[in-house]
Every structure is written in structure tokens, then in C-alpha cells.
Scaffold this motif. Structure first.
Motif, PDB file in Angstrom:
ATOM      1  N   ALA A  35      26.142  15.075  73.653  1.00 18.83           N
ATOM      2  CA  ALA A  35      27.552  15.298  73.305  1.00 18.83           C
ATOM      3  C   ALA A  35      27.869  14.525  72.038  1.00 18.83           C
ATOM      4  CB  ALA A  35      28.461  14.861  74.452  1.00 18.83           C
ATOM      5  N   ARG A  36      28.770  15.081  71.203  1.00 20.04           N
ATOM      6  CA  ARG A  36      29.040  14.493  69.886  1.00 20.04           C
ATOM      7  C   ARG A  36      30.240  13.551  69.869  1.00 20.04           C
ATOM      8  NH1 ARG A  36      30.519  19.786  69.987  1.00 20.04           N
ATOM      9  NH2 ARG A  36      32.658  20.319  69.389  1.00 20.04           N
ATOM     10  N   ASN A  37      30.995  13.481  70.959  1.00 21.62           N
ATOM     11  CA  ASN A  37      32.114  12.539  71.062  1.00 21.62           C
ATOM     12  C   ASN A  37      32.557  12.446  72.531  1.00 21.62           C
ATOM     13  OD1 ASN A  37      34.045  14.750  71.563  1.00 21.62           O
ATOM     14  ND2 ASN A  37      33.775  15.205  69.382  1.00 21.62           N
ATOM     15  N   GLY A  38      33.546  11.598  72.792  1.00 21.33           N
ATOM     16  CA  GLY A  38      33.984  11.402  74.161  1.00 21.33           C
ATOM     17  C   GLY A  38      34.527  12.650  74.825  1.00 21.33           C
ATOM     18  N   LYS A  39      35.277  13.441  74.077  1.00 22.68           N
ATOM     19  CA  LYS A  39      35.849  14.672  74.628  1.00 22.68           C
ATOM     20  C   LYS A  39      34.742  15.647  75.022  1.00 22.68           C
ATOM     21  CE  LYS A  39      39.127  18.395  73.606  1.00 22.68           C
ATOM     22  NZ  LYS A  39      38.203  19.436  74.065  1.00 22.68           N
ATOM     23  N   ASP A  40      33.769  15.798  74.142  1.00 21.16           N
ATOM     24  CA  ASP A  40      32.634  16.682  74.405  1.00 21.16           C
ATOM     25  C   ASP A  40      31.864  16.194  75.627  1.00 21.16           C
ATOM     26  OD1 ASP A  40      30.873  18.781  73.980  1.00 21.16           O
ATOM     27  OD2 ASP A  40      29.625  17.661  72.561  1.00 21.16           O
ATOM     28  N   CYS A  41      31.755  14.876  75.764  1.00 19.85           N
ATOM     29  CA  CYS A  41      31.062  14.280  76.909  1.00 19.85           C
ATOM     30  C   CYS A  41      31.751  14.639  78.215  1.00 19.85           C
ATOM     31  CB  CYS A  41      31.011  12.759  76.732  1.00 19.85           C
ATOM     32  SG  CYS A  41      30.494  11.853  78.203  1.00 19.85           S
ATOM     33  N   ILE A  42      33.058  14.478  78.266  1.00 22.52           N
ATOM     34  CA  ILE A  42      33.811  14.757  79.494  1.00 22.52           C
ATOM     35  C   ILE A  42      33.710  16.234  79.886  1.00 22.52           C
ATOM     36  CG2 ILE A  42      36.146  14.839  80.462  1.00 22.52           C
ATOM     37  CD1 ILE A  42      36.675  12.266  78.790  1.00 22.52           C
ATOM     38  N   ASP A  43      33.755  17.114  78.883  1.00 25.82           N
ATOM     39  CA  ASP A  43      33.619  18.552  79.147  1.00 25.82           C
ATOM     40  C   ASP A  43      32.254  18.878  79.744  1.00 25.82           C
ATOM     41  OD1 ASP A  43      36.155  19.000  78.197  1.00 25.82           O
ATOM     42  OD2 ASP A  43      35.511  19.562  76.174  1.00 25.82           O
ATOM     43  N   LYS A  44      31.201  18.269  79.179  1.00 30.79           N
ATOM     44  CA  LYS A  44      29.833  18.555  79.636  1.00 30.79           C
ATOM     45  C   LYS A  44      29.508  17.848  80.948  1.00 30.79           C
ATOM     46  CE  LYS A  44      27.927  19.776  75.146  1.00 30.79           C
ATOM     47  NZ  LYS A  44      26.902  19.523  74.102  1.00 30.79           N
ATOM     48  N   LEU A  45      30.159  16.734  81.191  1.00 30.49           N
ATOM     49  CA  LEU A  45      29.924  15.976  82.420  1.00 30.49           C
ATOM     50  C   LEU A  45      30.222  16.813  83.657  1.00 30.49           C
ATOM     51  CD1 LEU A  45      29.373  13.281  83.873  1.00 30.49           C
ATOM     52  CD2 LEU A  45      31.766  12.673  83.471  1.00 30.49           C
ATOM     53  N   LYS A  46      31.271  17.618  83.580  1.00 28.95           N
ATOM     54  CA  LYS A  46      31.680  18.443  84.721  1.00 28.95           C
ATOM     55  C   LYS A  46      30.607  19.468  85.087  1.00 28.95           C
ATOM     56  CE  LYS A  46      36.486  18.098  83.153  1.00 28.95           C
ATOM     57  NZ  LYS A  46      37.635  18.853  82.577  1.00 28.95           N
ATOM     58  N   VAL A  47      29.886  19.942  84.073  1.00 25.97           N
ATOM     59  CA  VAL A  47      28.880  20.983  84.296  1.00 25.97           C
ATOM     60  C   VAL A  47      27.497  20.393  84.569  1.00 25.97           C
ATOM     61  CG1 VAL A  47      27.725  22.981  83.284  1.00 25.97           C
ATOM     62  CG2 VAL A  47      30.151  22.560  82.798  1.00 25.97           C
ATOM     63  N   LEU A  48      27.111  19.404  83.772  1.00 31.73           N
ATOM     64  CA  LEU A  48      25.747  18.869  83.829  1.00 31.73           C
ATOM     65  C   LEU A  48      25.524  17.861  84.956  1.00 31.73           C
ATOM     66  CD1 LEU A  48      25.144  18.392  79.992  1.00 31.73           C
ATOM     67  CD2 LEU A  48      24.356  20.269  81.445  1.00 31.73           C
ATOM     68  N   LYS A  49      26.560  17.103  85.309  1.00 31.39           N
ATOM     69  CA  LYS A  49      26.479  16.100  86.364  1.00 31.39           C
ATOM     70  C   LYS A  49      25.251  15.182  86.217  1.00 31.39           C
ATOM     71  CE  LYS A  49      28.812  19.179  89.645  1.00 31.39           C
ATOM     72  NZ  LYS A  49      30.131  18.717  89.247  1.00 31.39           N
ATOM     73  N   PRO A  50      25.166  14.420  85.141  1.00 28.19           N
ATOM     74  CA  PRO A  50      24.016  13.540  84.906  1.00 28.19           C
ATOM     75  C   PRO A  50      23.997  12.335  85.843  1.00 28.19           C
ATOM     76  CG  PRO A  50      25.720  13.098  83.305  1.00 28.19           C
ATOM     77  CD  PRO A  50      26.176  14.308  84.075  1.00 28.19           C
ATOM     78  N   ASP A  51      22.810  11.751  85.990  1.00 29.16           N
ATOM     79  CA  ASP A  51      22.679  10.527  86.779  1.00 29.16           C
ATOM     80  C   ASP A  51      23.165   9.312  85.978  1.00 29.16           C
ATOM     81  OD1 ASP A  51      21.447  11.819  88.987  1.00 29.16           O
ATOM     82  OD2 ASP A  51      19.537  11.818  87.909  1.00 29.16           O
ATOM     83  N   VAL A  52      22.923   9.364  84.657  1.00 29.82           N
ATOM     84  CA  VAL A  52      23.284   8.254  83.767  1.00 29.82           C
ATOM     85  C   VAL A  52      23.767   8.819  82.433  1.00 29.82           C
ATOM     86  CG1 VAL A  52      22.477   6.167  82.569  1.00 29.82           C
ATOM     87  CG2 VAL A  52      21.548   6.750  84.819  1.00 29.82           C
ATOM     88  N   ILE A  53      24.704   8.124  81.799  1.00 25.02           N
ATOM     89  CA  ILE A  53      25.179   8.500  80.462  1.00 25.02           C
ATOM     90  C   ILE A  53      24.906   7.348  79.501  1.00 25.02           C
ATOM     91  CG2 ILE A  53      27.207   9.036  79.039  1.00 25.02           C
ATOM     92  CD1 ILE A  53      28.517  10.234  81.527  1.00 25.02           C
ATOM     93  N   THR A  54      24.364   7.655  78.325  1.00 21.65           N
ATOM     94  CA  THR A  54      24.299   6.662  77.253  1.00 21.65           C
ATOM     95  C   THR A  54      25.383   7.062  76.262  1.00 21.65           C
ATOM     96  OG1 THR A  54      22.725   7.824  75.799  1.00 21.65           O
ATOM     97  CG2 THR A  54      21.808   6.449  77.548  1.00 21.65           C
ATOM     98  N   MET A  55      26.242   6.106  75.890  1.00 21.67           N
ATOM     99  CA  MET A  55      27.392   6.478  75.075  1.00 21.67           C
ATOM    100  C   MET A  55      27.657   5.489  73.949  1.00 21.67           C
ATOM    101  SD  MET A  55      31.010   8.012  76.197  1.00 21.67           S
ATOM    102  CE  MET A  55      31.234   6.996  77.639  1.00 21.67           C
ATOM    103  N   ASP A  56      27.844   6.030  72.757  1.00 26.35           N
ATOM    104  CA  ASP A  56      28.221   5.237  71.599  1.00 26.35           C
ATOM    105  C   ASP A  56      29.647   4.731  71.808  1.00 26.35           C
ATOM    106  OD1 ASP A  56      28.085   4.072  69.118  1.00 26.35           O
ATOM    107  OD2 ASP A  56      28.560   5.899  68.021  1.00 26.35           O
ATOM    108  N   VAL A  57      29.939   3.553  71.279  1.00 23.15           N
ATOM    109  CA  VAL A  57      31.289   2.997  71.429  1.00 23.15           C
ATOM    110  C   VAL A  57      32.264   3.641  70.450  1.00 23.15           C
ATOM    111  CG1 VAL A  57      32.712   0.919  71.244  1.00 23.15           C
ATOM    112  CG2 VAL A  57      30.452   0.781  72.300  1.00 23.15           C
ATOM    113  N   GLU A  58      31.863   3.719  69.185  1.00 24.41           N
ATOM    114  CA  GLU A  58      32.765   4.208  68.137  1.00 24.41           C
ATOM    115  C   GLU A  58      32.475   5.678  67.810  1.00 24.41           C
ATOM    116  OE1 GLU A  58      32.268   1.466  64.925  1.00 24.41           O
ATOM    117  OE2 GLU A  58      32.505  -0.268  66.236  1.00 24.41           O
TER     118      GLU A  58
END
Length: 236
Positions: A35-58
Motif C-alpha cells: 500500500a502507498r499510504n495509510g488510506k490505501d492500507c486501510i482499504d486493502k486491510l479489509k480484503v487481504l487480512k494480513p497477519d502483520v503490517i509493516t508501515m512507514d511513519v511519514e
């Protein structure tokens, strides 16, 4: 063997590719999306349901901290933050830890780290550790009543009185004639665990406390400042 599914979130396409590539080299891990940003992450989280997320702060549109708050409120998942080693980056990372992140990795040389391979093994180990976290415990820690921003907000007068009484009852069993020293050692998930423990200690605890936290240089001061603002004891 069931692989650990990971969602990689970073606003840099280069970093997403780099992180995905070296994580995929480990047979225990599977990259199920980026995912390219937080919004994209939240959208994909609902579908992909990952065990772990690595996320950039900024990140643009929705940064890592704000995305983390939404994730922990709606669908808690173990999150490992990737942060720059700047003063602001360190402070933001500690705030992220208080808002639910399991752990963090400091990028070796800023937002675009060509030498990211230096933290490859550390990131892999933290992903493996994060995947074992009990989701119910993750929710409990996120909703802990001691998560606050100032000492004044951390405890009401009643809580202070009750907390001191509870701890003092256990102190009666101590040998009153000898000096006391409490030693705490932590690694993955340590900052959140430290907050959970230290905020429950009374200001008049009759013991020195030594803490060893596995953390890159530059981040310990931000952690200490944050804990000091939350605890009745002085933290430095």
C-alpha cells in the motif's frame, strides 16, 4: 507450514519493492500486498487480512500514526513501524508505539534507504515475533485506561490512592532494612509493555529502577520523555 502474511505500507515505490523482495526471501513470510499510504492500507486491510503490517511513519493523505489509530480501533493487527532516525522521526515513532504499534525499525539512512539490507534480519525476526501476538491482548493494551498524554490525565486522585494502597501492601513483605533495586529487560514490544507497567508504579516506591530496552540510539530519549509524562515516577 503456514506462512506469515505481510502487508507492506510505504509511500515510496522503491522502498515497497525493496522491503517486499528481501522479506520474500524468507520461507516463513509471504507478501500478500503493498500500500502507498495509510488510506490505501486501510482499504486493502479489509480484503487481504494480513497477519502483520509493516508501515512507514511519514506518508501523504494519511500518515502511519493516524492509520494506526484507525486500524487499532476497527480491526487490530500487529503493526511494525519503519521510521527515520531524525529527532522528529523518533518522537513520532514513540507516539506510534503508544497508539498500538508492536515495535519499530529505524531506517538506516532516512526515508529512502538504499542500505535497508542492514536491518533485514532484525525486521524478519520482529515480524515473526509480532505474528505470535495474541489479538485479544493487542486490543486490551490499545484500550488500556492508562494510555494518556499527561501525568495529570493518567490518574485521578482516587486511582492514585487505590494504586498506592495496592502496591504498598506488597511492599510490606520486603525486607525494610535493605535497599531495593528493580531491573526490567525488554525487547520486541517493550515500549508498550514498559508503559503498561511503569504507569502503575506509585511515586513513593522505595526502589531504584533500571531498564534495558533494545532500541537504536536516538530513540531512548524520546521514549523516556514520553514515559516521564505518563508516570508518577521520574523517567530519564
Amino acid at each position: 507450514m503456514t506462512k506469515i502474511s505481510v502487508l507492506v505500507v510505504d509511500d515510496s515505490a522503491f522502498m515497497r519493492k525493496l522491503i517486499s523482495d528481501f522479506l520474500s526471501e524468507d520461507s516463513r513470510i509471504e507478501i500478500i500486498g503493498t500500500a502507498r499510504n495509510g488510506k490505501d492500507c486501510i482499504d486493502k486491510l479489509k480484503v487481504l487480512k494480513p497477519d502483520v503490517i509493516t508501515m512507514d511513519v511519514e506518508m501523504p493523505l494519511l500518515n502511519g500514526i493516524d492509520a494506526l489509530k484507525i486500524i487499532m480501533k476497527n480491526a487490530p493487527v500487529p503493526v511494525i513501524m519503519l521510521s527515520s532516525t531524525t529527532k522528529e522521526g523518533a518522537e513520532n515513532t514513540i507516539v506510534a508505539m503508544q497508539n498500538g504499534a508492536i515495535d519499530f525499525i529505524a531506517k538506516p539512512s532516512g526515508a529512502i534507504s538504499l542500505d535497508l539490507h542492514k536491518i533485514k534480519e532484525e525486521l524478519i525476526q520482529k515480524i515473526i515475533s509480532a505474528s505470535k501476538v495474541n489479538r485479544k491482548q493487542l486490543v486490551k493494551l490499545t484500550n488500556d485506561k492508562y494510555l494518556s498524554t499527561t501525568k495529570a490525565e493518567s490518574y485521578s486522585k482516587i486511582e492514585l490512592h487505590e494504586n498506592k494502597q495496592q502496591v504498598n501492601k506488597s511492599l510490606v513483605k520486603w525486607n525494610q532494612a535493605s535497599k531495593k533495586l528493580i531491573c526490567i529487560g525488554t525487547s520486541t514490544g517493550g515500549p508498550r509493555a514498559l508503559q503498561n507497567v511503569l504507569t502503575k508504579l506509585p511515586a513513593n516506591i522505595d526502589a531504584g529502577i533500571l531498564i534495558v530496552q533494545h532500541m537504536p540510539a536516538g530513540f531512548t530519549k524520546s521514549l523516556a520523555t514520553r514515559l516521564d509524562s505518563l508516570c508518577m515516577i521520574s523517567v530519564k
